[in-house]
Design a protein around this motif. Sequence first.
Motif, PDB file in Angstrom:
ATOM      1  N   ARG A  89      44.951   7.493  -9.578  1.00  0.00           N
ATOM      2  CA  ARG A  89      46.190   7.798  -8.867  1.00  0.00           C
ATOM      3  C   ARG A  89      47.363   7.365  -9.744  1.00  0.00           C
ATOM      4  NH1 ARG A  89      47.181   4.705  -5.101  1.00  0.00           N
ATOM      5  NH2 ARG A  89      48.655   6.061  -4.027  1.00  0.00           N
ATOM      6  N   ASP A 144      46.124   0.248  -5.509  1.00  0.00           N
ATOM      7  CA  ASP A 144      45.785   0.631  -4.138  1.00  0.00           C
ATOM      8  C   ASP A 144      46.887   0.266  -3.152  1.00  0.00           C
ATOM      9  OD1 ASP A 144      43.367   1.593  -5.037  1.00  0.00           O
ATOM     10  OD2 ASP A 144      42.224  -0.194  -4.470  1.00  0.00           O
ATOM     11  N   ASP A 147      50.730   3.320  -1.789  1.00  0.00           N
ATOM     12  CA  ASP A 147      50.183   4.566  -1.255  1.00  0.00           C
ATOM     13  C   ASP A 147      50.953   5.770  -1.792  1.00  0.00           C
ATOM     14  OD1 ASP A 147      52.559   4.705   0.242  1.00  0.00           O
ATOM     15  OD2 ASP A 147      51.609   4.069   2.119  1.00  0.00           O
TER      16      ASP A 147
END
Length: 339
Positions: A89, A144, A147
């Motif tokens: 991510r 993490d 978001d």
Amino acid sequence: MRAPVKAFVVTGPGEAGVQDLEPPTAGPGDVVVDVARAGVCGTDVEFFTGEMQYLHDGFAAYPMRLGHEWSGTVTAVGDGVGAGWLGRRVTGDTMLGCGACHRCRSGRQHVCAARTELGIRGGRAGALAERVAVPASALHALPDEVDDALGALVEPGGNALRAVRGADVHPGGRVLILGPGTIGLLAAMFARAAGAEVHLLGVEPRSLEFARSLGFAGVWRQADTPDLPWDAVVDASNASRLPATALDLVEPGGRVVCIGLAGSPSLVDTRTIALKDVTVVGVLSASPGLAATIEAYARGDVDPRPLVAATLRLDDLAPVLAGERPVGAGPGPKIHVAI
């Protein structure tokens, strides 16, 4: 034949919509990101209306694929890019320098004369799309704790953090922020996290009330601004008269930070700058502040998610750029698109 991707494309002033386009590929040094969330910026509105100066200076041209505030997941890597990026991510820098000039070599690629800007300058396709190709060198991994919504708020947050750094904010200092929009409110959050006494000055009752709802008690109209010694004043507005106001209000020896851009030239008296011994700082981009912004979000020092008033689909975006407030939108200034 590969399946097309949907992307939001502006084809002319007031003309835009979602198109099915050839999917991006990861060229040498690049990655492809599946976009999860993208933010809508005032710059995007100016491209939609045709007012953005880059259009008139030749740095941008229609058709344009907008979007420079984003988060997503790497799904493909090009030659020369480590496979470790796959599945991560990420968010990324907007300002993409040439990599060879003096400015780029000295870490100032955000002011490279030959730079492209994601979704803004030089024809570089933006992230208001299902997928976007970006250089791996521009990527920032997201932990993490950050978001998708926070990831798409890193770019405006980096701008705001740089403004606060430019103001040399410190515990016990007093800072006045002109303009309680997205950047102004983010700057207020970072300044508060740094221990400063934070005040905001604005015009619209809705934005002033929203600022108060975030816990800022010192929220004023200009006529009501208290006569206090301001160690720093940050102009995060788009009003051409306010840089001069900032200079008038700041304490001698203090700092004025200019991060807002007006549609017409702003005039200040340089004699006042000299006679008050004021430091004036300009902030162009988030680039040098992106990593620290991610860290601040991950620690919980700053949580800007209340600024997001609504999260839309790509198909719902054109009316927003035309000035319509989404039905059911909250009081915040930021609109997001979930992709």
